[in-house]
Write an enzyme that holds these catalytic residues in place. Structure first.
Site, mmCIF file in Angstrom:
data_model
loop_
_atom_site.group_PDB
_atom_site.id
_atom_site.type_symbol
_atom_site.label_atom_id
_atom_site.label_comp_id
_atom_site.label_asym_id
_atom_site.label_seq_id
_atom_site.Cartn_x
_atom_site.Cartn_y
_atom_site.Cartn_z
ATOM 1 N N ASP A 1 0.831 -1.199 0.000
ATOM 2 C CA ASP A 1 0.000 0.000 0.000
ATOM 3 C C ASP A 1 0.869 1.254 0.000
ATOM 4 O OD1 ASP A 1 -2.639 1.331 0.402
ATOM 5 O OD2 ASP A 1 -1.711 1.944 2.292
ATOM 6 N N GLU B 1 1.302 -0.559 -5.190
ATOM 7 C CA GLU B 1 0.319 0.478 -5.454
ATOM 8 C C GLU B 1 1.048 1.802 -5.617
ATOM 9 O OE1 GLU B 1 -3.451 2.820 -3.471
ATOM 10 O OE2 GLU B 1 -1.533 2.584 -2.467
#
Length: 480
Positions: free
Chosen positions: A185, A230
């Site tokens: 993330d 990401e």
């Protein structure tokens, strides 16, 4: 490899508390297997007070709402029996204010104070983040901390090398439990604050240095671990990280696909392929493209298309007929709806998975009322399994095709072109070749019939002697 993005809280409830859990996923692995899923991307399962799980209280424990460590081990074992990999979302950029690390830092523990970024005499406490003008400095007791993602999410200080070792321990802990890899993330945010000048600033070179060390550590434990990044940014920024991660989420391409269909403009898809999948044209593929439409931070596909199912079907046609790894957000296979008010309020795109047409039944999660997916609206697995022309069965057929033609993952794109109605391209490897036509418009069009040994239509169309009459929002695949 076809991946499924799964939000535990909303998926399937094994103990009748209304909240999805790890045992619930295990109970529904056969559904995922039948759908054709080869990998599950689990949104954060670690202990967190936030509904979405992205503010971690304890990196070494499962959210008690989702179960216990033994439940996770069982899920891994049962998934592996079905040849399904499990990738875990690990948000290491920040913690919860409730995290023991942060609480000890506030109490003055010297070790943990250096785990976070604190204001000093140079700090502009009114500084705001660049994408929505939210504040990034927050007061807790008598101290101000840096929290780019909000007042409950103090950023970790990766200037501190001791913290790097702590994060390695986190990765090791979950790898030892059998996880097949990680989705990283906010990968571009590890170094996003200039400590010396006390000002927000992306430092991509330092991010890359950090991730190289982490990936090397992970691969030393499990050489086959899959690392998915990401990096939500422009193609130019994404390219800086190309080759570092196994899989890169292709955010720019998600918008190209949706805009192509929304505006009925084949030129947009051609541009998107040329700009964001160019490595599959040149053949210089260092990182696999993770292709998707939407995720937990974005508006759902059917909402973007004003609930037009045919538009959703052609989107899936495109997704499943390009190289890279396709990712499907849970519920998109049945056309679930959901809007995003802003990045701080994403619940409405993560409503409970609809298993039953009535909205109720064994395993149905009920932690949130279904504003966008009400009962008796044909948005359910129960209803769509009965209908051969449903979106669910359309997606199943496409994934089945994709698995039969697994070579597409690593294929080269050539002969990319468009006319007023269609986009066409050839996918090929040394031993395989197909040609694909997508009719982007709602009207019918004709595609010249070429000398291929098979013709597969996804949507509606008629194969005639010299041409194929292709209905709107339909695709044809011609195999050499």
């Amino acid at each position: 490899m076809v991946f499924y993005e799964l939000f535990v809280r909303s998926f399937y409830d094994s103990n009748n508390d209304g909240i999805g859990d790890l045992k619930g996923i295990t109970m529904k692995l056969d559904y995922l297997k039948e759908l054709g899923v080869e990998g599950i991307w689990l949104l954060p399962i670690m202990q967190s007070a936030a509904f979405h799980g992205y503010t971690i209280i304890d990196f070494y424990n499962v959210n008690p709402s989702y179960g216990i460590i033994e439940d996770f081990k069982e899920l891994i074992q049962e998934a592996h029996k079905r040849d399904i990999k499990v990738v875990l979302d690990v948000p290491i950029n920040h913690t919860s204010v409730k995290c023991e690390w942060f609480q000890r830092a506030i109490e003055g523990d010297e070790k943990y104070k250096d785990y976070y970024v604190w204001a000093n005499e140079k700090t502009d406490l009114t500084e705001k983040r660049h994408w929505d003008d939210s504040l990034i400095w927050f007061k807790y007791k008598d101290k101000y901390f840096y929290g780019l993602f909000g007042s409950s999410s103090p950023d970790l200080n990766f200037e501190n090398k001791e913290l790097w070792n702590e994060i390695k321990n986190v990765f090791k802990f979950w790898l030892n439990l059998g996880v097949d890899g990680f989705r990283l993330d906010a990968a571009k945010h590890i170094f996003d604050y200039d400590i010396e000048n006390m000002k927000f600033k992306y430092q991509h070179d330092r991010n890359i240095e950090f991730w190289k060390e982490m990936i090397s550590y992970i691969k030393n434990i499990n050489p086959n671990a899959l690392i998915i990044s990401e990096i939500w940014d422009s193609p130019e920024v994404v390219k800086k990280y190309h080759g570092l991660f196994d899989v890169e989420f292709n955010f720019p391409f998600s918008y190209f696909i949706k805009d192509t269909i929304r505006y009925h403009d084949p030129r947009i898809l051609v541009q998107g392929i040329e700009e964001t999948l160019n490595h599959y044209i040149t053949g210089k593929v260092e990182s696999i493209s993770g292709n998707f439409f939407t995720n937990h931070d974005m508006e759902r596909l059917m909402t973007t298309f004003d609930e037009n199912e045919d538009m959703a079907k052609i989107a899936f046609n495109i997704l499943m007929t390009l190289p890279g790894y396709p990712f499907v957000f849970y519920g998109d296979e049945i056309g679930m709806r959901g809007k995003i008010i802003d990045v701080n309020y994403t619940e409405d795109s993560q409503e409970p998975m609809q298993w039953y047409e009535s909205g109720f039944g064994p395993g149905q999660t009920e932690w949130k009322g279904c504003k966008f997916n009400p009962p008796y609206s044909f948005i359910s697995v129960e209803e769509q399994e009965k209908n051969n022309n449903s979106l669910l069965n359309h997606v199943k057929k496409l994934i089945s095709f994709r698995k039969d033609y697994k070579w597409i993952e690593n294929s080269i794109i050539s002969n990319l072109s468009n006319d007023r109605f269609t986009v066409s391209y050839i996918l090929k490897t040394k031993d395989n070749e197909i040609k694909v036509y997508h009719n982007i418009k709602p009207q019918k069009t004709k595609v010249m019939k070429e000398k291929y040994k098979s013709y597969k239509i996804y949507g509606q169309g008629i194969i005639k002697d010299d041409y194929i009459e292709l209905d709107g929002y339909s695709s044809v695949i011609l195999e050499k």
